[in-house]
Enzyme design. Structure first.
Site, PDB file in Angstrom:
ATOM      1  N   ASP A 138     -10.160   2.841   2.196  1.00 43.49           N
ATOM      2  CA  ASP A 138     -10.368   2.329   3.564  1.00 43.49           C
ATOM      3  C   ASP A 138     -11.124   3.349   4.428  1.00 43.49           C
ATOM      4  O   ASP A 138     -11.996   2.982   5.215  1.00 43.49           O
ATOM      5  CB  ASP A 138      -9.028   2.004   4.236  1.00 43.49           C
ATOM      6  CG  ASP A 138      -8.464   0.665   3.774  1.00 43.49           C
ATOM      7  OD1 ASP A 138      -9.242  -0.179   3.274  1.00 43.49           O
ATOM      8  OD2 ASP A 138      -7.239   0.460   3.904  1.00 43.49           O
ATOM      9  N   LYS A 165       0.798  -1.234   0.000  1.00 43.41           N
ATOM     10  CA  LYS A 165       0.000   0.000   0.000  1.00 43.41           C
ATOM     11  C   LYS A 165       0.834   1.290   0.000  1.00 43.41           C
ATOM     12  O   LYS A 165       0.398   2.309  -0.521  1.00 43.41           O
ATOM     13  CB  LYS A 165      -0.927   0.024   1.225  1.00 43.41           C
ATOM     14  CG  LYS A 165      -2.088  -0.953   1.151  1.00 43.41           C
ATOM     15  CD  LYS A 165      -3.002  -0.752   2.343  1.00 43.41           C
ATOM     16  CE  LYS A 165      -4.069  -1.815   2.409  1.00 43.41           C
ATOM     17  NZ  LYS A 165      -5.031  -1.588   3.487  1.00 43.41           N
TER      18      LYS A 165
HETATM   19  P1  NAP Z   1      -0.266  -2.441  10.308  1.00 48.91           P
HETATM   20  O1  NAP Z   1      -0.031  -1.213   9.503  1.00 48.91           O
HETATM   21  O2  NAP Z   1       0.763  -3.515  10.320  1.00 48.91           O
HETATM   22  O3  NAP Z   1      -0.509  -1.965  11.840  1.00 48.91           O
HETATM   23  C1  NAP Z   1      -0.711  -2.895  12.858  1.00 48.91           C
HETATM   24  C2  NAP Z   1      -1.078  -2.182  14.156  1.00 48.91           C
HETATM   25  O4  NAP Z   1      -1.402  -3.177  15.127  1.00 48.91           O
HETATM   26  C3  NAP Z   1       0.053  -1.355  14.756  1.00 48.91           C
HETATM   27  O5  NAP Z   1      -0.510  -0.278  15.444  1.00 48.91           O
HETATM   28  C4  NAP Z   1       0.716  -2.337  15.725  1.00 48.91           C
HETATM   29  O6  NAP Z   1       1.341  -1.720  16.822  1.00 48.91           O
HETATM   30  C5  NAP Z   1      -0.499  -3.082  16.236  1.00 48.91           C
HETATM   31  N1  NAP Z   1      -0.133  -4.420  16.691  1.00 48.91           N
HETATM   32  C6  NAP Z   1       0.279  -5.462  15.906  1.00 48.91           C
HETATM   33  N2  NAP Z   1       0.523  -6.547  16.676  1.00 48.91           N
HETATM   34  C7  NAP Z   1       0.271  -6.171  17.954  1.00 48.91           C
HETATM   35  C8  NAP Z   1       0.354  -6.842  19.208  1.00 48.91           C
HETATM   36  N3  NAP Z   1       0.750  -8.126  19.293  1.00 48.91           N
HETATM   37  N4  NAP Z   1       0.017  -6.166  20.340  1.00 48.91           N
HETATM   38  C9  NAP Z   1      -0.371  -4.872  20.261  1.00 48.91           C
HETATM   39  N5  NAP Z   1      -0.463  -4.178  19.110  1.00 48.91           N
HETATM   40  C10 NAP Z   1      -0.147  -4.826  17.972  1.00 48.91           C
HETATM   41  O7  NAP Z   1      -1.604  -3.145   9.900  1.00 48.91           O
HETATM   42  P2  NAP Z   1      -2.936  -2.457   9.283  1.00 48.91           P
HETATM   43  O8  NAP Z   1      -2.863  -2.421   7.806  1.00 48.91           O
HETATM   44  O9  NAP Z   1      -3.188  -1.180  10.024  1.00 48.91           O
HETATM   45  O10 NAP Z   1      -4.047  -3.532   9.655  1.00 48.91           O
HETATM   46  C11 NAP Z   1      -4.396  -3.797  11.011  1.00 48.91           C
HETATM   47  C12 NAP Z   1      -5.606  -4.712  11.036  1.00 48.91           C
HETATM   48  O11 NAP Z   1      -6.747  -3.999  10.588  1.00 48.91           O
HETATM   49  C13 NAP Z   1      -5.515  -5.908  10.073  1.00 48.91           C
HETATM   50  O12 NAP Z   1      -4.938  -7.006  10.717  1.00 48.91           O
HETATM   51  C14 NAP Z   1      -6.937  -6.177   9.681  1.00 48.91           C
HETATM   52  O13 NAP Z   1      -7.472  -7.153  10.545  1.00 48.91           O
HETATM   53  C15 NAP Z   1      -7.635  -4.855   9.941  1.00 48.91           C
HETATM   54  N6  NAP Z   1      -8.111  -4.228   8.695  1.00 48.91           N
HETATM   55  C16 NAP Z   1      -9.388  -4.447   8.334  1.00 48.91           C
HETATM   56  C17 NAP Z   1      -9.883  -3.862   7.194  1.00 48.91           C
HETATM   57  C18 NAP Z   1     -11.322  -4.100   6.814  1.00 48.91           C
HETATM   58  O14 NAP Z   1     -11.699  -3.751   5.695  1.00 48.91           O
HETATM   59  N7  NAP Z   1     -12.123  -4.653   7.693  1.00 48.91           N
HETATM   60  C19 NAP Z   1      -9.077  -3.043   6.383  1.00 48.91           C
HETATM   61  C20 NAP Z   1      -7.741  -2.841   6.780  1.00 48.91           C
HETATM   62  C21 NAP Z   1      -7.273  -3.444   7.933  1.00 48.91           C
HETATM   63  P3  NAP Z   1       2.893  -1.243  16.755  1.00 48.91           P
HETATM   64  O15 NAP Z   1       2.894   0.083  16.054  1.00 48.91           O
HETATM   65  O16 NAP Z   1       3.308  -1.152  18.172  1.00 48.91           O
HETATM   66  O17 NAP Z   1       3.635  -2.321  15.977  1.00 48.91           O
END
Ligand code: NAP
Length: 279
Positions: free
Chosen positions: A101, A63
């Site tokens: 999004d 992305k």
């Molecule tokens: P990302 O950019 O990798 O960000 C992940 C976030 O989660 C960061 O804030 C990270 O914290 C935190 N995190 C990861 N593992 C963790 C843990 N073990 N304990 C505490 N915090 C943790 O991912 P993203 O693209 O934002 O996506 C996140 C989630 O959103 C996806 O897994 C998906 O399920 C969901 N999502 C859903 C949709 C939908 O259409 N429904 C669309 C997009 C995303 P740190 O900064 O500390 O690493």
């Protein structure tokens, strides 16, 4: 032809969702999953444009890396600093990027009758790509947003960016340890971390030691499983809950409309996603 580029991409529900929509409207379009290694993204984008694709969605890890390959990006994609939807202009050869999004999340809140006003206080768990899109949508709608993240530095960076780009944004970053103190009075809690996602279904971003704010709506962007531990815990506490499938469908609907110029059959897309999830 349209599709989704990811690495990996095999669990994506988007092909079933979009193909069901094309069939429902009798459109001669197809949507395919495309597994592309990060180092081959530039070739893939140029190749798909040359082959006559109308557009692609981008998912993890592409992305952000796609941005320098685009001729133009929308203000929304610039603010979020990530594009999840690209369209190829066959007349000019230009490649345009946007991010659906934000739209997907805000449309789904609306579809669920969750109003966001200047009085709304929102606890947003996470500071990654999804949280970035969601925070922009909520702040533009006037909400006060408290960003809670494992690495507080990353949340603080996001707050700085939001305050710089959205004047008078009511936003602050706190650590998970400060959650109990800062969550009082929140109308909405949003999980934008992968915690609780299959296969780690017993994880939750909300600690069991912290009481939920009374009357809050709890929204989990995770949609696999449909009922996460966070949502189960919130329901047990008597709160209203919403899973992430609606956001997925609504962000897909926004991309569908951009590419085809047809209204998206949202109910058909939702039914296709639910069917694919069951399978
Ligand atoms: P990302 O950019 O990798 O960000 C992940 C976030 O989660 C960061 O804030 C990270 O914290 C935190 N995190 C990861 N593992 C963790 C843990 N073990 N304990 C505490 N915090 C943790 O991912 P993203 O693209 O934002 O996506 C996140 C989630 O959103 C996806 O897994 C998906 O399920 C969901 N999502 C859903 C949709 C939908 O259409 N429904 C669309 C997009 C995303 P740190 O900064 O500390 O690493």
């Amino acid at each position: 032809m349209v599709g989704v580029i990811g690495y990996p991409v095999k669990h994506s529900l988007s092909p079933q969702m979009h193909n069901a929509a094309f069939d429902a409207l009798g459109l001669n379009w197809r949507y395919v999953p495309l597994s592309v290694r990060p180092d081959r993204l530039p070739e893939a984008i140029r190749g798909l444009a040359a082959a006559g694709f109308r557009g692609v969605n981008l998912t993890v890890p592409h992305k952000v890396d796609v941005l320098p390959l685009l001729d133009s990006i929308t203000d929304v994609a610039r603010l979020i600093d990530a594009a999840n939807t690209v369209s190829f202009d066959a007349d000019t050869d230009a490649i345009h990027g946007t991010n659906t999004d934000l739209d997907g999340f805000m449309r789904d809140l609306d579809a669920n009758g969750v109003p966001i006003t200047h009085e709304s206080k929102v606890i947003l768990l996470g500071a990654g790509g999804a949280a970035r899109a969601i925070s922009v949508g909520l702040l533009q709608a006037g909400a006060e947003v408290v960003i809670v993240n494992r690495s507080v530095d990353r949340a603080a960076e996001l707050v700085t960016l939001l305050q710089h780009n959205l004047h008078s944004a009511k936003v602050q970053a706190v650590s998970f340890e400060q959650l109990a103190r800062t969550s009082e009075g929140a109308a909405l809690i949003v999980n934008a971390t992968p915690l609780g996602m299959w296969p780690n279904v017993e994880a939750s971003a909300w600690s069991e030691d912290v009481p939920f704010p009374a009357g809050a709506v709890v929204y989990d962007t995770v949609y696999r499983p449909a009922q996460t531990k966070l949502l189960r815990d919130a329901e047990s506490a008597g709160l209203r809950t919403i899973g992430g499938i609606g956001m997925l469908v609504q962000q897909g609907a926004a991309a569908f409309e951009l590419w085809t110029k047809h209204g998206a059959p949202v109910e058909v897309m939702m039914a296709a996603c639910l069917k694919a999830l069951k399978e």
